[in-house]
Design a protein around this motif. Structure first.
Motif, PDB file in Angstrom:
ATOM      1  N   ILE A   1       0.053 -12.657  -0.372  1.00  0.00           N
ATOM      2  CA  ILE A   1      -0.148 -11.163  -0.739  1.00  0.00           C
ATOM      3  C   ILE A   1       0.784 -10.452  -0.014  1.00  0.00           C
ATOM      4  N   ILE A   2       1.266 -10.813   1.250  1.00  0.00           N
ATOM      5  CA  ILE A   2       2.226 -10.092   1.921  1.00  0.00           C
ATOM      6  C   ILE A   2       3.456 -10.160   1.082  1.00  0.00           C
ATOM      7  N   GLU A   3       3.811 -11.512   0.640  1.00  0.00           N
ATOM      8  CA  GLU A   3       5.071 -11.558   0.176  1.00  0.00           C
ATOM      9  C   GLU A   3       5.191 -10.626  -1.262  1.00  0.00           C
ATOM     10  N   THR A   4       3.915 -10.726  -2.167  1.00  0.00           N
ATOM     11  CA  THR A   4       3.959  -9.898  -3.082  1.00  0.00           C
ATOM     12  C   THR A   4       4.242  -8.206  -2.802  1.00  0.00           C
ATOM     13  N   ILE A   5       3.633  -7.885  -1.700  1.00  0.00           N
ATOM     14  CA  ILE A   5       3.831  -6.443  -1.204  1.00  0.00           C
ATOM     15  C   ILE A   5       5.303  -6.256  -0.979  1.00  0.00           C
ATOM     16  N   GLN A   6       5.878  -7.367  -0.108  1.00  0.00           N
ATOM     17  CA  GLN A   6       7.282  -6.987   0.323  1.00  0.00           C
ATOM     18  C   GLN A   6       8.011  -7.231  -0.907  1.00  0.00           C
TER      19      GLN A   6
ATOM     20  N   GLY B   1      10.109  -4.203  -1.868  1.00  0.00           N
ATOM     21  CA  GLY B   1      11.202  -3.661  -0.961  1.00  0.00           C
ATOM     22  C   GLY B   1      10.600  -3.244   0.244  1.00  0.00           C
ATOM     23  N   VAL B   2       9.398  -3.293   0.783  1.00  0.00           N
ATOM     24  CA  VAL B   2       9.018  -2.867   1.881  1.00  0.00           C
ATOM     25  C   VAL B   2       8.769  -3.859   2.911  1.00  0.00           C
ATOM     26  N   LEU B   3       8.131  -3.398   4.275  1.00  0.00           N
ATOM     27  CA  LEU B   3       8.001  -4.329   5.185  1.00  0.00           C
ATOM     28  C   LEU B   3       6.524  -4.380   5.592  1.00  0.00           C
ATOM     29  N   VAL B   4       5.948  -5.533   5.728  1.00  0.00           N
ATOM     30  CA  VAL B   4       4.325  -5.527   6.280  1.00  0.00           C
ATOM     31  C   VAL B   4       4.553  -5.750   7.727  1.00  0.00           C
ATOM     32  N   LYS B   5       4.207  -4.771   8.625  1.00  0.00           N
ATOM     33  CA  LYS B   5       4.377  -5.144   9.776  1.00  0.00           C
ATOM     34  C   LYS B   5       2.876  -5.262  10.582  1.00  0.00           C
ATOM     35  N   GLY B   6       2.042  -5.436  10.113  1.00  0.00           N
ATOM     36  CA  GLY B   6       0.700  -5.982  10.820  1.00  0.00           C
ATOM     37  C   GLY B   6      -0.471  -6.081   9.611  1.00  0.00           C
ATOM     38  N   ILE B   7      -1.555  -6.763   9.996  1.00  0.00           N
ATOM     39  CA  ILE B   7      -2.485  -6.989   9.117  1.00  0.00           C
ATOM     40  C   ILE B   7      -3.955  -6.590   9.570  1.00  0.00           C
ATOM     41  N   ASP B   8      -3.920  -6.032  10.849  1.00  0.00           N
ATOM     42  CA  ASP B   8      -5.110  -5.427  11.448  1.00  0.00           C
ATOM     43  C   ASP B   8      -4.899  -4.234  12.153  1.00  0.00           C
TER      44      ASP B   8
ATOM     45  N   ASP C   1       5.953  -0.575   6.197  1.00  0.00           N
ATOM     46  CA  ASP C   1       7.108   0.252   6.443  1.00  0.00           C
ATOM     47  C   ASP C   1       7.985   0.316   5.041  1.00  0.00           C
ATOM     48  N   PHE C   2       8.258   1.509   4.626  1.00  0.00           N
ATOM     49  CA  PHE C   2       9.340   1.577   3.603  1.00  0.00           C
ATOM     50  C   PHE C   2      10.672   2.290   4.164  1.00  0.00           C
ATOM     51  N   PRO C   3      11.625   1.384   3.829  1.00  0.00           N
ATOM     52  CA  PRO C   3      12.739   1.880   4.325  1.00  0.00           C
ATOM     53  C   PRO C   3      13.364   3.252   3.721  1.00  0.00           C
ATOM     54  N   SER C   4      14.110   4.105   4.460  1.00  0.00           N
ATOM     55  CA  SER C   4      14.235   5.324   3.946  1.00  0.00           C
ATOM     56  C   SER C   4      15.447   5.989   4.870  1.00  0.00           C
TER      57      SER C   4
ATOM     58  N   GLN D   1      -0.408   0.621  -5.856  1.00  0.00           N
ATOM     59  CA  GLN D   1      -0.451  -0.576  -6.251  1.00  0.00           C
ATOM     60  C   GLN D   1      -0.423  -1.351  -4.915  1.00  0.00           C
ATOM     61  N   ILE D   2       0.211  -0.999  -3.818  1.00  0.00           N
ATOM     62  CA  ILE D   2       0.030  -1.440  -2.647  1.00  0.00           C
ATOM     63  C   ILE D   2      -1.343  -1.502  -2.113  1.00  0.00           C
ATOM     64  N   LYS D   3      -2.042  -0.392  -2.092  1.00  0.00           N
ATOM     65  CA  LYS D   3      -3.295  -0.465  -1.516  1.00  0.00           C
ATOM     66  C   LYS D   3      -4.311  -1.529  -2.338  1.00  0.00           C
ATOM     67  N   VAL D   4      -4.286  -1.609  -3.458  1.00  0.00           N
ATOM     68  CA  VAL D   4      -4.847  -2.854  -4.194  1.00  0.00           C
ATOM     69  C   VAL D   4      -4.597  -4.158  -3.327  1.00  0.00           C
ATOM     70  N   LEU D   5      -3.622  -4.346  -3.223  1.00  0.00           N
ATOM     71  CA  LEU D   5      -3.127  -5.363  -2.614  1.00  0.00           C
ATOM     72  C   LEU D   5      -3.720  -5.518  -0.841  1.00  0.00           C
ATOM     73  N   VAL D   6      -3.588  -4.370  -0.298  1.00  0.00           N
ATOM     74  CA  VAL D   6      -3.937  -4.216   1.095  1.00  0.00           C
ATOM     75  C   VAL D   6      -5.566  -4.479   1.115  1.00  0.00           C
ATOM     76  N   GLU D   7      -6.416  -4.138   0.108  1.00  0.00           N
ATOM     77  CA  GLU D   7      -7.480  -4.450  -0.124  1.00  0.00           C
ATOM     78  C   GLU D   7      -8.165  -5.630  -0.178  1.00  0.00           C
ATOM     79  N   GLU D   8      -7.190  -6.404  -0.788  1.00  0.00           N
ATOM     80  CA  GLU D   8      -7.415  -7.971  -0.803  1.00  0.00           C
ATOM     81  C   GLU D   8      -7.110  -8.538   0.638  1.00  0.00           C
ATOM     82  N   ILE D   9      -6.359  -8.290   1.290  1.00  0.00           N
ATOM     83  CA  ILE D   9      -5.885  -8.554   2.587  1.00  0.00           C
ATOM     84  C   ILE D   9      -7.014  -8.388   3.564  1.00  0.00           C
ATOM     85  N   ALA D  10      -7.717  -7.085   3.486  1.00  0.00           N
ATOM     86  CA  ALA D  10      -8.692  -6.684   4.170  1.00  0.00           C
ATOM     87  C   ALA D  10      -9.836  -7.564   3.956  1.00  0.00           C
ATOM     88  N   GLU D  11     -10.166  -7.835   2.978  1.00  0.00           N
ATOM     89  CA  GLU D  11     -11.608  -8.582   2.744  1.00  0.00           C
ATOM     90  C   GLU D  11     -11.205  -9.939   3.033  1.00  0.00           C
TER      91      GLU D  11
END
Length: 143
Positions: free
Chosen positions: A72-77, A80-87, A92-95, A16-26
């Motif tokens: 999109i970053i807000e949706t990913i976050q 419950g994860v953190l987006v640390k960069g876009i390029d 990051d997944f808390p563990s 699910q995150i990869k689909v959103l990341v593809e949107e960010i990349a585009e």
């Protein structure tokens, strides 16, 4: 509420995150294109009205795309994860590693979660998942 992910749980939501990341990349690629176009037009000695309009359009596109990426970053976050960069996009997944709080770390071109790092470390200090001492076997929430 703060969720800690197991490696299995992190890998389970990764599609699910990869689909959103593809949107960010585009959108990121479109931003780079519009910045290059703006700079190309800005370097022109004498601009026509059409070129002025194209510059305004390129600038407005960058602003709109940046806003869309933030959404999109807000949706990913919200997972419950953190987006640390876009390029590249880094998530990051808390563990936990025994009692130590850590991040399971994923980069946009990786198939699955393969690395982790301490919460006070960054991408350059990533270590293979195989080095986890005692990864969590179940998820839990920290209230």
């Amino acid at each position: 509420m703060y969720k800690f992910f197991t490696v299995k749980e992190a890998n389970a939501i990764l599609p699910q995150i990869k689909v959103l990341v593809e949107e960010i990349a585009e959108k990121r690629d479109e931003i780079y294109y519009n910045i290059a176009r703006y700079e190309e037009l800005a370097d022109s000695e004498e601009k026509t009205d059409k070129e002025d309009l194209e510059m305004m359009y390129a600038k407005s596109m960058v602003m709109m795309l940046e806003s869309e990426i933030k959404e999109i970053i807000e949706t990913i976050q919200n997972f419950g994860v953190l987006v640390k960069g876009i390029d590249p996009v880094i998530v990051d997944f808390p563990s936990k590693n025994d009692e130590e709080d850590i991040f399971l770390c994923w980069k946009e071109d990786e198939e699955e979660i393969m690395y982790w790092h301490g919460i006070n470390e960054g991408f350059k200090e990533r270590k293979p998942i195989s080095l986890l001492k005692n990864p969590p076997r179940r998820s839990f929430y920290n209230f």
